[in-house]
Motif scaffolding. Structure first.
Motif: not given
Lengths: 115, 111
Positions: B34, B36, B38, B42-44, B46, B49, B88, B90, B99, B101, B103
């Protein structure tokens, strides 16, 4: 558009206080994850549930953290007592586990500040 | 245990430049991969995948990633970045339903 919801979005508390964070997974999802994000450690998995049963909470400090799923629509993460080092953003994610093709969808997070 | 490495910690590009972010994982076998994103504050979300099939995966917002099994890699690409891609990124791989992740790579796009 189904989403994971988390409350509260922000929480400021004093050291020693109890903190409870809530997560509502996407309806129909059977897995729930709690993550903590900090600048130093990045994203850390704290706990993981499937069909409401805890499968892995090895990433969670057991003495002060607890995670539960009282029902399929609510997951909680509790810190008691809270400490300044717990300051972080806590994310909940949910997914539909097929055992092969799992995708996690993240909530907006709870930004916790412990003074 | 499975681990994920993202070699670029911070990438700075000008708009319209091409992007490639590296991601390597440690264990072979069947993996789900995956990316992701960010955005600030905010949140992660998708991006894309890979589970099986065509190793070149197309995601949202013009991103794509290529799974190269022999190199244990899943690099993210975009031919022409925009200022709004500042975020960012991930990379993650599944292990036992969880999952793992990397860094993260911070991308800054200059207008």
């Amino acid at each position: 558009d189904a989403r994971v919801t988390q409350t509260p979005r922000h929480k400021v508390t004093e050291m020693g206080q109890e903190v409870t964070m809530r997560c509502q997974p996407i309806l129909g999802h059977n897995t729930v994850f709690w993550y903590r994000q900090t600048m130093m450690q990045g994203l850390e998995l704290l706990a993981y549930f499937r069909n409401r049963a805890p499968l892995d909470d090895s990433g969670m400090p057991k003495d002060r953290f607890s995670a539960e799923m009282p029902d399929a629509t609510l997951a909680t993460l509790k810190i008691q007592p809270s400490e300044p080092r717990d300051s972080a953003v806590y994310f909940c994610a949910s997914g539909l586990s097929s055992g092969i093709t799992d995708t996690q969808y993240f909530g907006p997070g709870t930004r916790l500040t412990v003074l | 245990a499975q681990s994920v490495s993202q070699h670029n910690h911070h990438v700075i590009l000008s708009e319209a430049a091409s992007l490639e972010l590296g991601c390597n994982y440690s264990y072979g076998g069947t993996v789900n991969l995956f990316w992701y994103v960010q955005y600030p504050g905010q949140h992660l979300q998708l991006l894309l995948k890979y589970f099986s099939g065509d190793p070149l995966v197309k995601g949202i917002k013009g991103f794509e990633a290529e799974f190269i099994k022999s190199k244990f890699s899943f690099n993210l690409r975009k031919p022409s970045v925009q200022w709004s891609d500042t975020a960012e990124y991930f990379c993650a791989v599944t292990q036992g339903g969880k999952l793992i992740f990397g860094q993260g790579t911070e991308l800054s796009v200059k207008p």
